[in-house]
Every structure is written in C-alpha cells, then in structure tokens.
Design a protein around this motif. Structure first.
Motif, PDB file in Angstrom:
ATOM      1  N   VAL A   1      11.211  -0.640   6.927  1.00 17.82           N
ATOM      2  CA  VAL A   1      10.213  -0.419   7.980  1.00 17.82           C
ATOM      3  C   VAL A   1      10.094   1.074   8.282  1.00 17.82           C
ATOM      4  N   GLU A   2      11.202   1.756   8.436  1.00 17.70           N
ATOM      5  CA  GLU A   2      11.178   3.185   8.766  1.00 17.70           C
ATOM      6  C   GLU A   2      10.614   4.014   7.620  1.00 17.70           C
ATOM      7  N   GLU A   3      10.918   3.633   6.386  1.00 18.08           N
ATOM      8  CA  GLU A   3      10.371   4.351   5.228  1.00 18.08           C
ATOM      9  C   GLU A   3       8.852   4.264   5.190  1.00 18.08           C
ATOM     10  N   VAL A   4       8.337   3.074   5.390  1.00 19.70           N
ATOM     11  CA  VAL A   4       6.877   2.887   5.364  1.00 19.70           C
ATOM     12  C   VAL A   4       6.236   3.580   6.556  1.00 19.70           C
ATOM     13  N   ALA A   5       6.833   3.441   7.727  1.00 14.43           N
ATOM     14  CA  ALA A   5       6.272   4.052   8.937  1.00 14.43           C
ATOM     15  C   ALA A   5       6.162   5.567   8.786  1.00 14.43           C
ATOM     16  N   ALA A   6       7.159   6.184   8.141  1.00 12.65           N
ATOM     17  CA  ALA A   6       7.131   7.639   7.953  1.00 12.65           C
ATOM     18  C   ALA A   6       5.933   8.057   7.112  1.00 12.65           C
ATOM     19  N   GLN A   7       5.540   7.223   6.146  1.00 15.28           N
ATOM     20  CA  GLN A   7       4.394   7.555   5.305  1.00 15.28           C
ATOM     21  C   GLN A   7       3.067   7.317   6.029  1.00 15.28           C
ATOM     22  N   LEU A   8       3.072   6.469   7.034  1.00 17.33           N
ATOM     23  CA  LEU A   8       1.847   6.185   7.785  1.00 17.33           C
ATOM     24  C   LEU A   8       1.579   7.221   8.869  1.00 17.33           C
TER      25      LEU A   8
END
Length: 367
Positions: free
Chosen positions: A226-233
């Motif tokens: 979740v945190e990995e994807v959120a950082a890219q968003l």
C-alpha cells in the motif's frame, strides 16, 4: 447505424486472412472472415492476465452483448524477472486466442479490433509473439499505449457519469499495470468526458503477486505494498491538485477491474457474482473498506471457496486490494462507483460511433 455505413479499416489490429493449412493449430479450422452490413462488432483484449472477447450489436447509444469469452492466460507470468514472455505463457494465450478466432469466424461481423496491453508492451519478444499470433490464429492484435488504455476505459465508463460531476478519477487495476485517469466533465449539457491527465504504474495484480503475493497475506506485507503504491500516486496528485478538487466536491471515483468488482460482490453479499447487480453500483467507501477487510481475513482457503473469487484468482485478489487501498489512502472520496466494463466496451463504442459518423458507401470486405 446507417445500413451503408463504412466499417472501420483494420490495418493495425483485427482479423487477418486465415492462416495457411500448414500454419493452423491442430483442431482449429478457419474459414474466411465475413464482413459487410452485419449488425455486430467484436473487440478483443489480450492482457497480462486475461484474454477477453466481447461481441456486441448497437442498441440506442450503447450496445447489447451478443457473445463473450474470457480466460485467465497469465501471459505476463515471469515477465518481470526475465523481460520476456515465456513459452508456456504464450502457449496458454495462443489457445485462448484460437478459441476467440473460431468464435469470430462463425458469425458475420461489421468490424473487429484486437489489442494487446502491458505484457506485450514490456516484453522484448512481444512483437514477435504477436506475429506468431497472426500466423497461427489469423488475429492481429496491435499493442496500444498506456494512454490509449486510459482513454478506452474512460470511454466505456462515461455513461456512469451524472449531472453535477465536475471531475472523475478513474482507476483500472490490470495484470501488469494500473492506469489512473483524471477526467474533466464540462459544465452544461450531457456529461462529456475529457482526459486531462493520466498515469500508468508498472504495478498490477500479476506483477505484485509474483513479487510480493505471499507477503500480501500478512498485515505487514500488505501495508508495505500500500505504501509503495501510494508513494507513486502522490506526485500525480500534486501535479493535478486532485485532493484539492475532491475537497471542493463534485469528483466521482470510478473503479474498473476484477479487484473492485470483487469488492462489490462481497459488499453486496452476493451468493454468486452477478454483473447486472455490480456494474454501475455505488458503494460507500467504508462499506468497500469492510469488504476488503473481509477478504483479507479469509486467507487462501477462504478466498478459493468464495463465490466471487475462486481458486484461479486467489493469488491476485489481495495484491489488487493493496492497490485499491493506496488509491483510497491518497484520494478520500466518499463513494466508489463500480464498473464491470473496460477496454472491450470502449473499443466497441468507438467502432460504432465511427460507423455512425463515417463516410457513406458500400461496406468493405476483409478476408
């Protein structure tokens, strides 16, 4: 649709001449493709995880489904590690594509379009594989860009927009990538969607399942994705001030993928998945969150037994849910509109619209 409308030309994607007998796959016999004044259109989507075909006939401003086909082929299996499509994955896809070709050649069609997405975009042997597809099945999928993927998803979901929507945030969680589209709806008149920004993340349910699938069954591993994807968003959010627009109101969140339709099926407590009950439904995001929690709590055995999941999708559901949770974390929209529609529907609508507004003349035959 006018009887004398010109069908869309198929130079870059569609159905080629049937293969020579020496090139035919065992058990498949191909006759000539039949085009002309037929009422039906066909759209084929060869994705990283699925091969899907949809045949539809115009009905009002939309269409009615004439036939469909869907099979999990896992074309992108191992791609992240090797950079190439594996032989076993290509064979699975070829089997599904041969079945699609047989369906297409059994009925008259006005026009056929076939596309390939992230797996073929990324693979060093993607173009060579598509040449093999043409030789062995007669189908000619063209590789589309991430932007065109977003545009097609937007086109298929535009009917779900309502008066009062100023913006829409559309996400499509695929097998090899996730497309996010930021859409403007001009004021006045019927809702018309305009793509004003998009991002394609190289993260999908297949790529995440291979890299972090096992850890997604733990709270720590799920949270890390979740945190990995959120950082890219976050960068995309800053560029378009999406959070600010959401706070101003009038922003619709639309999700189109197996992940969100599964969340809807669980939230609605469906004894088995039913598209008419899911497509277009609106969920309070807290209800969707609860459905996500319910899926997480089931574990592998429970997911395999669930009527809206099943054994073939066990490894993909939680990676997809992690992507959804990241979207939910960055963009706090109160409701989620669920769409069981996507590329194929967008392709059909484009073909039908092109015919309605095309040059008049005798239909052209492709063979």
């Amino acid at each position: 649709m006018p009887d004398d409308a010109v069908p869309i030309s198929l130079p870059a994607g569609g159905l080629a001449a049937p293969p020579r007998p020496s090139a035919e796959r065992e058990g498949h016999s191909h006759g000539p493709a039949r085009y002309g004044a037929a009422p039906a259109y066909a759209a084929l989507d060869l994705g990283t995880n699925n091969c899907r075909l949809l045949i539809g006939a115009p009905l009002g401003t939309g269409f009615r489904v004439v036939d469909s086909f869907s099979r999990i082929v896992r074309l992108g299996e191992g791609l992240a590690a090797t950079g190439q499509l594996s032989e076993i994955a290509m064979e699975r896809a070829l089997g599904a594509l041969a079945a699609c070709a047989d369906k297409l050649l059994r009925r008259p069609l006005r026009s056929v379009q076939a596309v390939a997405t992230e797996a073929c975009r990324r693979a060093t042997n993607g173009a060579a594989f598509l040449h093999r597809v043409e030789v062995e099945t007669g189908l000619r999928p063209r590789i589309i860009s991430a932007r065109e993927e977003a545009e097609l998803a937007m086109e298929s979901c535009a009917p779900l927009l309502e008066a009062g929507d100023r913006r829409a945030l559309l996400f499509d969680i695929g097998g090899g990538s996730t497309e996010i589209a930021w859409i403007r709806i001009p004021a006045g008149g019927p809702p018309v969607a305009e793509l004003i920004g998009y991002i394609s993340l190289p993260l999908g349910v297949v790529t995440l399942a291979e890299r972090a699938g096992h850890s997604c069954f733990t709270e720590e591993g799920f949270g890390a994705v979740v945190e990995e994807v959120a950082a890219q968003l976050e960068a995309f959010d800053r560029v378009h001030c999406i959070g600010q627009e959401i706070r101003a109101g009038g922003v619709r969140l639309i999700g189109t993928s197996g992940t969100v339709t599964t969340l809807a099926g669980v939230a609605l407590a469906l004894p088995r998945y039913r598209r008419p009950l899911v497509d277009g439904c609106r969920l309070d995001v807290h209800v969707a969150d609860q459905a996500l929690g319910d899926l997480f709590a089931l574990g592998r055995a429970g997911l395999a037994a669930h009527p809206c999941v099943g054994p073939e999708r066990v490894e993909f559901v939680l990676p997809g849910c992690a992507i959804y949770a990241a979207i939910r974390q960055i963009w706090r929209v109160p409701t989620l509109t669920v769409a069981d529609r996507g590329l194929r529907e967008g392709m059909l609508l484009r073909m039908m619209r092109a015919d309605r507004h095309g040059l008049r003349g005798a239909p052209r035959r492709y063979s």
